[in-house]
Design a protein around this motif. Structure first.
Motif, PDB file in Angstrom:
ATOM      1  N   LYS A 144      -7.809  -2.909 -22.498  1.00  0.00           N
ATOM      2  CA  LYS A 144      -9.049  -3.319 -21.812  1.00  0.00           C
ATOM      3  C   LYS A 144      -9.560  -4.649 -22.359  1.00  0.00           C
ATOM      4  N   GLU A 148     -10.139  -8.008 -20.140  1.00  0.00           N
ATOM      5  CA  GLU A 148     -11.439  -8.675 -20.077  1.00  0.00           C
ATOM      6  C   GLU A 148     -11.354 -10.129 -20.541  1.00  0.00           C
ATOM      7  N   LYS A 149     -10.489 -10.398 -21.512  1.00  0.00           N
ATOM      8  CA  LYS A 149     -10.291 -11.788 -21.933  1.00  0.00           C
ATOM      9  C   LYS A 149      -9.748 -12.618 -20.781  1.00  0.00           C
ATOM     10  N   LEU A 151      -9.960 -11.895 -17.510  1.00  0.00           N
ATOM     11  CA  LEU A 151     -10.956 -11.982 -16.437  1.00  0.00           C
ATOM     12  C   LEU A 151     -12.035 -13.005 -16.770  1.00  0.00           C
ATOM     13  N   SER A 152     -12.410 -13.095 -18.033  1.00  0.00           N
ATOM     14  CA  SER A 152     -13.407 -14.097 -18.440  1.00  0.00           C
ATOM     15  C   SER A 152     -12.886 -15.506 -18.183  1.00  0.00           C
ATOM     16  N   GLU A 155     -12.993 -16.085 -14.432  1.00  0.00           N
ATOM     17  CA  GLU A 155     -14.377 -16.284 -13.981  1.00  0.00           C
ATOM     18  C   GLU A 155     -14.802 -17.738 -14.187  1.00  0.00           C
ATOM     19  N   ALA A 185      -8.187  -3.253 -13.031  1.00  0.00           N
ATOM     20  CA  ALA A 185      -9.222  -3.315 -14.058  1.00  0.00           C
ATOM     21  C   ALA A 185     -10.314  -2.281 -13.806  1.00  0.00           C
ATOM     22  N   VAL A 191     -13.337  -1.296 -16.207  1.00  0.00           N
ATOM     23  CA  VAL A 191     -13.946  -2.560 -16.622  1.00  0.00           C
ATOM     24  C   VAL A 191     -15.255  -2.769 -15.871  1.00  0.00           C
ATOM     25  N   ASP A 192     -16.276  -3.189 -16.595  1.00  0.00           N
ATOM     26  CA  ASP A 192     -17.587  -3.474 -16.012  1.00  0.00           C
ATOM     27  C   ASP A 192     -17.544  -4.848 -15.343  1.00  0.00           C
ATOM     28  N   MET A 193     -17.472  -4.861 -14.021  1.00  0.00           N
ATOM     29  CA  MET A 193     -17.316  -6.120 -13.293  1.00  0.00           C
ATOM     30  C   MET A 193     -18.629  -6.877 -13.111  1.00  0.00           C
ATOM     31  N   LYS A 195     -20.089  -8.311 -15.275  1.00  0.00           N
ATOM     32  CA  LYS A 195     -19.958  -9.484 -16.151  1.00  0.00           C
ATOM     33  C   LYS A 195     -19.242 -10.629 -15.456  1.00  0.00           C
ATOM     34  N   TYR A 196     -18.680 -10.343 -14.286  1.00  0.00           N
ATOM     35  CA  TYR A 196     -17.864 -11.326 -13.581  1.00  0.00           C
ATOM     36  C   TYR A 196     -18.333 -11.444 -12.124  1.00  0.00           C
TER      37      TYR A 196
END
Length: 243
Positions: A144, A148-149, A151-152, A155, A185, A191-193, A195-196
């Motif tokens: 995870k 997230e890395k 996806l960041s 973004e 994800a 994953v908490d989206m 944040k994106y």
């Protein structure tokens, strides 16, 4: 799309796609074929039963991964190579590579980040390698964090370029890779989206497309009827008979 059981039954089509329902790499090409409106035979390869390691499939793709595309006497393996092949052969059927050089570069970056910097950390081979080394919870947390890395980074990359989709209001190469990754994800790793926001807006757009919905894992003919969970932790426990 038509389906084939891998033994020559069913109506033959020019294009044949070897696919596995849980493979996000296969998902990419199902999405791409649907976007382009190309008919194809779907031949399922059961990774859990080791069909990808059988001699018959290794003749098609010696590395034993999915997807693989057969077009008459041409065989193309690897989702990136397949996507580019389809684009070059069928450039007039919903082009996936923009003419604008900057947009094209962004699409290549999105596809590369997903295929080389995110997906390898969540694939089945890596999962199984870690099984005897760390606990399931530790493994999920590590995967995870890698997702997230990535996806960041996506973004930030798309912040000034996205429209309804990754680089505008038309589905392009980057979307073909991004959509399945976001789906994994969310559905597999929770994953908490929020944040994106840019990626979330793109994902909302994908979910309005029949081409995307028809390519979803749950809509594939080899999706197991007995599956009760899609998130990674519960799914792995179910496979082990733990719940």
């Amino acid at each position: 799309m038509s389906t084939d059981d891998g033994h020559g039954h069913g109506q033959a089509k020019k294009l044949k796609l070897y696919s596995f329902w849980r493979s996000s790499c296969s998902f990419r090409i199902r999405f791409a074929l649907n976007v382009k409106g190309l008919e194809y035979d779907l031949i399922t390869i059961n990774w859990f039963q080791g069909e990808n390691r059988k001699a018959e499939y290794l003749k098609i793709n010696p590395i034993g991964f999915v997807p693989a595309l057969v077009d008459d006497d041409i065989v193309v393996a690897d989702s990136f190579a397949i996507a580019l092949y389809l684009e070059e052969k069928y450039p007039q059927q919903h082009p996936l590579i923009p003419r604008d050089l900057q947009k094209r570069a962004i699409n290549y970056q999105v596809a590369t980040i997903v295929s080389s910097s995110i997906q390898p950390f969540q694939n089945l081979s890596g999962n199984r390698f870690m099984d005897d080394k760390i606990s399931l919870d530790e493994k999920i947390d590590w995967i995870k964090a890698k997702i997230e890395k990535g996806l960041s980074a996506l973004e930030k990359l798309l912040h000034d370029h996205a429209g309804k989709y990754a680089t505008g209001d038309e589905i392009a190469l980057g979307d073909v890779f991004l959509a399945p990754q976001i789906h994994a994800a969310i559905s597999r790793f929770n994953v908490d989206m929020t944040k994106y926001p840019v990626l979330s807006r793109c994902y909302d757009g994908y979910n309005e497309l029949p081409a995307f919905l028809n390519a979803l894992p749950k809509n594939q003919p080899d999706f197991p009827a007995m599956i009760m969970h899609t998130n990674e932790a519960d799914f792995m426990k179910q496979l082990r008979g733990e719940n």
